[in-house]
Design a protein around this motif. Sequence first.
Motif, short mmCIF file in Angstrom:
data_model
loop_
_atom_site.label_atom_id
_atom_site.label_comp_id
_atom_site.label_asym_id
_atom_site.label_seq_id
_atom_site.Cartn_x
_atom_site.Cartn_y
_atom_site.Cartn_z
N THR A 1 19.88 -35.59 42.60
CA THR A 1 21.32 -35.53 42.57
C THR A 1 21.84 -35.46 41.15
OG1 THR A 1 21.37 -36.84 44.58
CG2 THR A 1 23.42 -36.73 43.33
N HIS B 1 23.14 -32.99 49.76
CA HIS B 1 23.42 -34.42 49.93
C HIS B 1 22.20 -35.22 49.54
CE1 HIS B 1 27.36 -34.00 51.82
NE2 HIS B 1 26.87 -32.89 52.35
N GLU C 1 25.58 -41.65 49.17
CA GLU C 1 26.73 -42.30 48.53
C GLU C 1 28.03 -41.88 49.21
OE1 GLU C 1 23.70 -41.90 45.10
OE2 GLU C 1 24.46 -40.57 46.67
N ARG C 2 28.98 -42.80 49.20
CA ARG C 2 30.27 -42.56 49.85
C ARG C 2 31.39 -43.05 48.93
NH1 ARG C 2 30.22 -41.48 55.26
NH2 ARG C 2 32.29 -41.14 56.20
N GLY D 1 32.50 -33.87 45.93
CA GLY D 1 31.56 -34.57 46.80
C GLY D 1 30.61 -33.61 47.49
N PHE E 1 27.88 -36.52 47.58
CA PHE E 1 28.43 -37.76 48.10
C PHE E 1 29.56 -37.42 49.07
CE2 PHE E 1 30.26 -36.88 43.92
CZ PHE E 1 31.63 -36.92 44.15
N THR E 2 29.77 -38.30 50.03
CA THR E 2 30.78 -38.11 51.06
C THR E 2 32.09 -38.73 50.59
OG1 THR E 2 29.10 -38.16 52.78
CG2 THR E 2 31.36 -38.57 53.46
N TYR F 1 31.49 -48.19 50.86
CA TYR F 1 31.73 -47.25 49.76
C TYR F 1 31.02 -47.68 48.48
CZ TYR F 1 35.23 -45.46 52.93
OH TYR F 1 35.84 -44.94 54.04
N ASP F 2 30.52 -46.67 47.75
CA ASP F 2 29.91 -46.91 46.44
C ASP F 2 30.95 -46.94 45.34
OD1 ASP F 2 26.82 -46.67 47.00
OD2 ASP F 2 27.78 -45.07 48.15
N ARG G 1 30.23 -40.12 39.20
CA ARG G 1 28.78 -40.34 39.26
C ARG G 1 28.40 -41.65 38.58
NH1 ARG G 1 25.62 -36.79 36.49
NH2 ARG G 1 23.87 -37.71 37.60
N ILE H 1 29.56 -44.60 40.99
CA ILE H 1 28.75 -44.82 42.19
C ILE H 1 27.32 -45.22 41.84
CG2 ILE H 1 30.16 -43.25 43.57
CD1 ILE H 1 27.99 -41.17 43.38
N ASP I 1 25.11 -43.27 40.21
CA ASP I 1 24.20 -42.14 40.24
C ASP I 1 23.82 -41.67 38.85
OD1 ASP I 1 22.79 -40.21 41.84
OD2 ASP I 1 24.24 -38.71 41.16
#
Length: 447
Positions: free
Chosen positions: A9, A28, A33-34, A60, A65-66, A84-85, A243, A246, A248
């Motif tokens: 990612t 994805h 991650e959301r 996203g 991520f969603t 949620y992240d 990013r 969350i 990432d």
Amino acid sequence: MNTTGRWTTAVAGAALLLGCVSEPAASHSADGERVLVFSKTAGFRHDSIPDGVAAVKQLGETGGFTVDATEDAKAFTSRNLRRYDAVVFLSTTGDVLDPAQQRAFEGYIRQGGGYVGIHAAADTEYDWAFYGGLAGAYFQSHPAIQPATVVAEDRAHPSTSGLPPTWNRTDEWYNYRSNPRDRAHVLASLDESSYTGGTMNGDHPIAWCQDYQGGRAFYTGLGHTKESYADPAFRGHLLGGIRYAIGDARADCRPENGYRPLFDGTAESLDDWHQAGPGSFTRSDDGTLTSSGGMGMLWYAGQGFGSYSLKLDWKMASASGDDNSGVFVGFPPSDDPWSAVDNGYEIQIDATDVPEKTTGSVYGFRSADLKKRDRALNPPGEWNTYEIRVEGERLRVWLNGVKINDFTNTDPARSLRDGHVGIQNHGADDQVSFRDIRIKELLVKGD
């Protein structure tokens, strides 16, 4: 070496940041991650909010991520926020959460949640001290929409790594009630001489990040206009901030003050650097030094240092991380790179070697804490930040704000108390890049 889904990612996100013209196909991550976008307003309402929501949803899709979007404050319950992240406050204004919802959000942040504030998120919840600290600063005023120059102060953070050193754009430029520099890590600031109406006496942060009470926070003052959300550079800036929030992408978001540049990206700042041994470093127009050939070393001959914090940003080129390089400290002046090997210490950059010779190690002497190192390390193709702190014979290493090594020299033939610093170009098959080499000299205990 950590080669999990986060790396996949992260590389995809880096492509968007660096390309800034096209977005990769949707994918994805395995982490799922959301992100929740919250855009409730109790004061002025920006007509760019729908564009902002659409942009985050598109990011996203490309970033893995969603995204859910709401203006219903009832979403702020402990149970729901755990899904949620990160939560994005998109140009919220005024008092948007009641006390119970505030408590739920505080608990979410303290348990490791992420916050992203965009533009008028700083014009929100003036009577909620926790939120003010999280956002970093409150809005005070703004002049008319106009062009201005944004200065990227930290070009290792994913939100700014794809930007040029200076970025000219049109937006509504907020003045803030306080300067967040002592509390947060400033990523970008405004050149107040480039526009009219700035009130922060020449030190005008406009984007920053911080670790806050257990969570991660990113704020950008950009994003007033509808056009912002169609601008690839701004979208890359926003994606990088999300990013980070969350989890990432890793970054050093500790406050940074008192450093002076040894290499700031300009040709002039290389005047005090000398190449020892074969090979070289090439400086690009964006202020990056990239190694070629070797085995040699570019070292700072302007002066030696005895007690200091050295910071620099670096990235590896190969997908495997098998790019050998390092940062040398504590060696005497010499045009023989082997003198640094024999008399100083190398903090290694190479993701594939044995523990005492891999990224974060004091080469050949002490391995990094590999679990902490792997959690802190960004993958090849993305920027990382080292802090190398030398005090007496003690040498400590931070990677993206996480301490990963603590070494004390006991060899009477070597000493860290006085020496030079340098970066290695290891060989033809190794390519490592460096940016923004800066130093802060420290007082020796007892001075």
